[in-house]
Design a protein around this motif. Structure first.
Motif, short mmCIF file in Angstrom:
data_model
loop_
_atom_site.label_atom_id
_atom_site.label_comp_id
_atom_site.label_asym_id
_atom_site.label_seq_id
_atom_site.Cartn_x
_atom_site.Cartn_y
_atom_site.Cartn_z
N PHE A 64 35.16 26.47 -12.13
CA PHE A 64 33.75 25.76 -12.18
C PHE A 64 33.66 24.92 -11.47
CE2 PHE A 64 34.23 28.23 -16.19
CZ PHE A 64 32.95 28.60 -16.65
N SER A 65 34.58 24.69 -10.26
CA SER A 65 34.32 23.59 -9.12
C SER A 65 33.69 24.76 -8.06
CB SER A 65 35.32 23.12 -8.82
OG SER A 65 35.27 22.42 -7.58
N ARG A 66 32.39 24.18 -7.36
CA ARG A 66 32.01 24.98 -6.22
C ARG A 66 32.55 24.90 -4.98
NH1 ARG A 66 26.58 22.33 -8.32
NH2 ARG A 66 27.78 20.65 -8.02
N ASP A 113 30.25 36.36 -15.41
CA ASP A 113 29.23 35.80 -16.31
C ASP A 113 29.27 36.03 -17.91
OD1 ASP A 113 27.27 33.80 -15.68
OD2 ASP A 113 25.77 35.04 -15.82
N SER A 116 32.23 34.39 -19.22
CA SER A 116 32.22 32.76 -19.60
C SER A 116 30.65 32.57 -20.14
CB SER A 116 32.07 32.11 -18.09
OG SER A 116 30.72 32.80 -17.40
N ARG A 119 28.26 30.67 -18.64
CA ARG A 119 28.31 29.19 -18.21
C ARG A 119 28.57 29.19 -16.69
NH1 ARG A 119 31.49 29.19 -23.10
NH2 ARG A 119 30.27 28.07 -24.53
N LEU A 120 29.25 30.27 -15.96
CA LEU A 120 29.50 30.37 -14.60
C LEU A 120 28.10 30.30 -13.75
CD1 LEU A 120 31.75 30.38 -12.55
CD2 LEU A 120 31.22 32.95 -12.67
N GLU A 122 25.43 29.27 -14.77
CA GLU A 122 24.56 28.22 -15.17
C GLU A 122 25.32 26.95 -14.26
OE1 GLU A 122 24.86 25.17 -18.87
OE2 GLU A 122 24.31 26.95 -19.40
N ARG A 123 26.67 26.94 -14.25
CA ARG A 123 27.13 25.74 -13.19
C ARG A 123 26.75 25.97 -11.65
NH1 ARG A 123 28.31 21.64 -11.15
NH2 ARG A 123 30.36 21.17 -10.50
N ASP A 126 23.24 24.86 -10.98
CA ASP A 126 22.91 23.49 -10.93
C ASP A 126 23.41 22.87 -9.85
OD1 ASP A 126 22.63 20.88 -11.92
OD2 ASP A 126 24.33 20.93 -13.18
N THR A 130 26.19 16.14 -11.14
CA THR A 130 26.75 15.75 -12.24
C THR A 130 27.60 14.70 -12.44
OG1 THR A 130 28.80 17.01 -11.26
CG2 THR A 130 27.37 18.24 -12.45
#
Length: 182
Positions: A64-66, A113, A116, A119-120, A122-123, A126, A130
């Motif tokens: 979940f880190s880009r 997706d 998760s 949530r993936l 969505e993360r 965004d 954060t």
């Protein structure tokens, strides 16, 4: 002598945050990409390397880190520019990019997706900071108040907690600034 089972167990991953893990996986993507494009490997090895790229990308996204995904894409793009002089390398790079896009967009991302529960995507949609913006402002404010020696060894987490309510640093830049020795 103490019973070894009484000590809390730690995994090696406990020592690293998602940004660091994601960046390392992104570096794996980049290395496999370079091996495919400029290495002298046969088709079977290229397919193995392409599989590694896919696996590293999935694992990087699941942190979940880009960071890793973006760094890998930018690094591969930068490394590709000098290769565009050769038509063969250009076709290989273009084919890899197209293949990665198609597999990623139509097979991997929908599966991740679903896994998760949305949530993936969505993360990754965004693009906000954060809380990094407020952390950075607070830490840079403390650095401005103590420009020569910082706030003291190990004191950054207390200063952050006092100003932001969050004790853990988020970005490498702010970790460097607030962690200067006193």
């Amino acid at each position: 002598h103490r019973d070894l089972h009484s000590f809390p167990t730690r995994r090696s991953s406990d020592l690293f945050g998602p940004n660091q893990v994601s960046a390392t996986l992104g570096f794996g993507i980049f290395c496999a990409f370079l091996a495919i494009v400029i290495g002298r490997v046969n088709l079977k090895m290229k397919l193995v390397l392409a599989g590694l790229i896919l696996w590293f990308a999935v694992q990087s996204a699941l942190t979940f880190s880009r960071t890793g995904v973006y760094l890998a894409a930018l690094s591969c793009l930068a490394a590709s520019l000098p290769l565009m002089k050769s038509a063969r390398a250009g076709l290989l790079v273009g084919g890899l990019a197209l293949g990665a896009f198609l597999v990623g967009n139509y097979l991997v991302l929908p599966s991740l997706d679903r896994f998760s529960e949305g949530r993936l995507s969505e993360r990754f949609q965004d693009t906000g900071l954060t809380h990094r913006g407020s952390l950075m402002r607070a830490e840079l404010g403390e650095w401005a108040a103590h420009p020569l020696f910082g706030v003291g060894v190990g004191q950054g987490r207390f200063v952050r907690k006092e100003h932001t309510g969050i004790s853990q640093a988020h970005t490498e830049y702010t970790r460097m600034q607030i962690g200067r020795a006193h």
